[in-house]
Design a protein around this motif. Structure first.
Motif, mmCIF file in Angstrom:
data_model
loop_
_atom_site.group_PDB
_atom_site.id
_atom_site.type_symbol
_atom_site.label_atom_id
_atom_site.label_comp_id
_atom_site.label_asym_id
_atom_site.label_seq_id
_atom_site.Cartn_x
_atom_site.Cartn_y
_atom_site.Cartn_z
ATOM 1 N N SER A 1 49.329 -56.232 -10.949
ATOM 2 C CA SER A 1 47.967 -56.443 -10.449
ATOM 3 C C SER A 1 47.719 -55.902 -9.043
ATOM 4 O O SER A 1 46.556 -55.780 -8.638
ATOM 5 N N ASN A 2 48.771 -55.570 -8.282
ATOM 6 C CA ASN A 2 48.576 -55.101 -6.902
ATOM 7 C C ASN A 2 48.347 -53.589 -6.875
ATOM 8 O O ASN A 2 49.004 -52.834 -6.157
ATOM 9 N N VAL A 3 47.377 -53.158 -7.686
ATOM 10 C CA VAL A 3 47.089 -51.735 -7.868
ATOM 11 C C VAL A 3 45.589 -51.517 -7.997
ATOM 12 O O VAL A 3 44.846 -52.425 -8.373
ATOM 13 N N SER A 4 45.155 -50.304 -7.669
ATOM 14 C CA SER A 4 43.782 -49.872 -7.928
ATOM 15 C C SER A 4 43.833 -48.407 -8.333
ATOM 16 O O SER A 4 44.855 -47.725 -8.138
ATOM 17 N N PHE A 5 42.729 -47.903 -8.871
ATOM 18 C CA PHE A 5 42.736 -46.590 -9.506
ATOM 19 C C PHE A 5 41.460 -45.827 -9.193
ATOM 20 O O PHE A 5 40.411 -46.422 -8.968
ATOM 21 N N ALA A 6 41.562 -44.494 -9.208
ATOM 22 C CA ALA A 6 40.371 -43.664 -9.057
ATOM 23 C C ALA A 6 40.640 -42.282 -9.628
ATOM 24 O O ALA A 6 41.747 -41.745 -9.507
ATOM 25 N N VAL A 7 39.626 -41.708 -10.253
ATOM 26 C CA VAL A 7 39.662 -40.297 -10.628
ATOM 27 C C VAL A 7 39.357 -39.514 -9.364
ATOM 28 O O VAL A 7 38.359 -39.782 -8.678
ATOM 29 N N SER A 8 40.227 -38.562 -9.013
ATOM 30 C CA SER A 8 40.094 -37.915 -7.709
ATOM 31 C C SER A 8 40.697 -36.525 -7.733
ATOM 32 O O SER A 8 41.826 -36.343 -8.178
ATOM 33 N N ASN A 9 39.954 -35.546 -7.240
ATOM 34 C CA ASN A 9 40.491 -34.212 -7.010
ATOM 35 C C ASN A 9 41.191 -34.246 -5.662
ATOM 36 O O ASN A 9 40.537 -34.344 -4.620
ATOM 37 N N LEU A 10 42.523 -34.223 -5.684
ATOM 38 C CA LEU A 10 43.328 -34.459 -4.497
ATOM 39 C C LEU A 10 42.859 -35.761 -3.826
ATOM 40 O O LEU A 10 42.827 -36.791 -4.471
ATOM 41 N N PHE A 11 42.450 -35.727 -2.551
ATOM 42 C CA PHE A 11 42.157 -36.959 -1.818
ATOM 43 C C PHE A 11 40.664 -37.302 -1.789
ATOM 44 O O PHE A 11 40.240 -38.173 -1.018
ATOM 45 N N GLY A 12 39.874 -36.658 -2.645
ATOM 46 C CA GLY A 12 38.431 -36.823 -2.584
ATOM 47 C C GLY A 12 37.949 -38.258 -2.673
ATOM 48 O O GLY A 12 37.006 -38.654 -1.982
ATOM 49 N N ALA A 13 38.592 -39.074 -3.507
ATOM 50 C CA ALA A 13 38.127 -40.449 -3.725
ATOM 51 C C ALA A 13 38.616 -41.422 -2.661
ATOM 52 O O ALA A 13 38.190 -42.583 -2.642
ATOM 53 N N VAL A 14 39.505 -40.960 -1.768
ATOM 54 C CA VAL A 14 40.041 -41.868 -0.744
ATOM 55 C C VAL A 14 39.797 -41.302 0.658
ATOM 56 O O VAL A 14 40.540 -41.583 1.594
ATOM 57 N N GLU A 15 38.759 -40.503 0.781
ATOM 58 C CA GLU A 15 38.443 -39.886 2.070
ATOM 59 C C GLU A 15 38.271 -40.954 3.143
ATOM 60 O O GLU A 15 37.616 -41.970 2.939
ATOM 61 N N GLY A 16 38.918 -40.748 4.291
ATOM 62 C CA GLY A 16 38.806 -41.687 5.396
ATOM 63 C C GLY A 16 39.794 -42.840 5.351
ATOM 64 O O GLY A 16 39.872 -43.617 6.306
ATOM 65 N N LYS A 17 40.555 -42.949 4.272
ATOM 66 C CA LYS A 17 41.531 -44.040 4.153
ATOM 67 C C LYS A 17 42.923 -43.538 4.527
ATOM 68 O O LYS A 17 43.246 -42.365 4.327
#
Length: 203
Positions: free
Chosen positions: A107-123
């Protein structure tokens, strides 16, 4: 002709299959599918990286190119007080990673569809893990290395695995360019695979 795993929306017909793998002592039930990387079982390179990766049990971790999740889910087991974000350009892969997390009650997980780092920009993260998408080409792999630096906290580490015959020497040179020669080390090798750890300097 089937598209390869570095596709946003695989067009190959779904053909799910399930198997079990023991990674760092943890048994995992995994389901894979056509159109995702290493559908028939956990690939040797990922296994080699999984055996070498080290981080605190409360680390924040990003798995770039997670596939159906073996590396990121094992990391989540190893960091029970931390959190792992699993991302991939391949929608089918991310769906499978979510399914496998649920199947294994992680449960200590999260997910995203992302082209390289696009979905986690700024993190930023303590650790970034990647078995880079070699099929996508050197430019994409080297972009991954370059962008990883800005997504690491100072003192954070990037762990990658790459085969010598698939560009390990040029990968090492790029990592040293991005992180500085003194901050990159080969921490393991196994049957032609090289494991590199690159540390973002404390600022």
């Amino acid at each position: 002709m089937n598209d390869h795993y570095y596709s946003n929306k695989p067009t190959s017909a779904s053909a799910r299959q399930s198997f079990e793998a023991k990674l760092r002592g943890y048994p995992l039930k995994l389901t894979s599918d056509a159109g995702v990387f290493s559908r028939d079982g956990v690939d040797y390179g990922s296994r080699a990286l999984i055996e070498q990766m080290e981080f605190a049990d409360n680390a924040t971790i990003l798995d770039v190119g997670c596939g159906y999740g073996p590396m990121g889910l094992t990391a989540a087991r190893l960091a029970p007080r931390g959190h792992v974000t699993l991302i991939d350009i391949n929608e089918r892969a991310v769906e499978l990673a979510q399914y496998n997390a649920s199947l294994n009650r992680i449960s200590n997980v999260s997910f995203a569809v992302s082209n390289l780092f696009g979905a986690v920009e700024g993190k930023t993260y303590d650790v970034i893990l990647s078995n880079p998408p070699i099929r996508a080409g050197k430019a994409v792999v080297h972009q991954l290395f370059a962008e990883a630096w800005s997504h690491l906290k100072p003192g954070g580490s990037l762990w990658i695995v790459i085969q010598k015959k698939q560009g390990a020497p040029s990968a090492l040179a790029k990592l040293e360019e991005v992180f500085g020669e003194d901050n990159v080390a080969e921490v393991g090798k196994d049957k032609g695979f090289r494991i590199y750890r690159s540390i973002r300097s404390l600022e």
